[in-house]
Design a protein around this motif. Structure first.
Motif, mmCIF file in Angstrom:
data_model
loop_
_atom_site.group_PDB
_atom_site.id
_atom_site.type_symbol
_atom_site.label_atom_id
_atom_site.label_comp_id
_atom_site.label_asym_id
_atom_site.label_seq_id
_atom_site.Cartn_x
_atom_site.Cartn_y
_atom_site.Cartn_z
ATOM 1 N N HIS A 1 4.500 -7.177 1.452
ATOM 2 C CA HIS A 1 3.116 -6.806 1.765
ATOM 3 C C HIS A 1 3.084 -5.817 2.945
ATOM 4 O O HIS A 1 2.442 -4.779 2.883
ATOM 5 N N HIS B 1 2.111 -1.680 3.453
ATOM 6 C CA HIS B 1 1.288 -0.983 4.458
ATOM 7 C C HIS B 1 2.039 0.216 5.028
ATOM 8 O O HIS B 1 1.460 1.282 5.221
ATOM 9 N N GLU C 1 -5.818 -3.785 2.017
ATOM 10 C CA GLU C 1 -5.235 -5.111 1.799
ATOM 11 C C GLU C 1 -4.914 -5.322 0.325
ATOM 12 O O GLU C 1 -3.855 -5.829 -0.030
HETATM 13 ZN ZN LIG Z 1 -2.169 -6.556 5.071
#
Ligand SMILES: [Zn+2]
Length: 180
Positions: A87, A91, A113
């Motif tokens: 995750h 980013h 997100e």
């Molecule tokens: Zn995040």
């Protein structure tokens, strides 16, 4: 190109780009398993560290003096962290890499997100063995929701223009004029 085809392609790109990116990055890093990921990231110049963080924070991604950092909550289980690492990598790749096309720029926080979740979901689908996949899913139930939303959005982007097209053909309405 007709405007509805353009709409489909743009929509699909927005939905599928993080997944495609995940495949490219995972191959470029030479990651072969989920457990191997932190080591592969360190090899690629990432700093991966485990620190004390508030309970609701799984980790975060930050560039410190030009070096990409993935900071992880050391209190979380290995299965939880298996999802947090890709995750946060998402980013870095999608939102923090200054060399990237600024057009992709910084999306809203919610979209960022979602994209990082999609990136991580694809990494897990590609890398995890069956047992790991089950463990990661149990620890991160939102993963299924992300996968389902992506599928529904993909179906929607393809189906809606098709339905509009069929509807207007059936009702004899003028179809949108193709752009030159
Ligand atoms: Zn995040």
């Amino acid at each position: 190109m007709s405007s509805s085809l353009e709409f489909i392609l743009e929509g699909l790109e927005m939905i599928l780009a993080p997944g495609a990116e995940a495949m490219t990055v995972q191959q470029a890093l030479g990651v072969r398993s989920l457990a191997d990921m932190p080591t592969a990231l360190k090899r690629a110049g990432y700093e991966v560290c485990y620190v004390d963080l508030p309970d609701k924070v799984s980790g975060f991604a930050q560039v410190i003096e030009g070096q990409p950092h993935i900071v992880l909550n050391r209190a979380k289980s290995a299965e939880h962290t298996h999802f947090t690492v890709p995750h946060e990598l998402g980013h870095h790749v999608l939102h923090l890499d200054a060399s990237r096309d600024p057009q992709l720029g910084l999306p809203s926080e919610g979209l960022a997100e979602f994209q990082a979740h999609q990136f991580a979901t694809l990494c897990i689908l590609l890398l995890a063995n069956e047992r790991e996949r089950e463990d990661v899913l149990n620890e991160n139930p939102e993963l299924l929701l992300v996968a389902a939303t992506s599928l529904l959005m993909t179906a929607g982007v393809i189906l809606i223009p098709l339905i509009v097209h069929l509807w207007s053909s059936l009702c004899g309405l003028p179809r949108p004029v193709a752009e030159k």
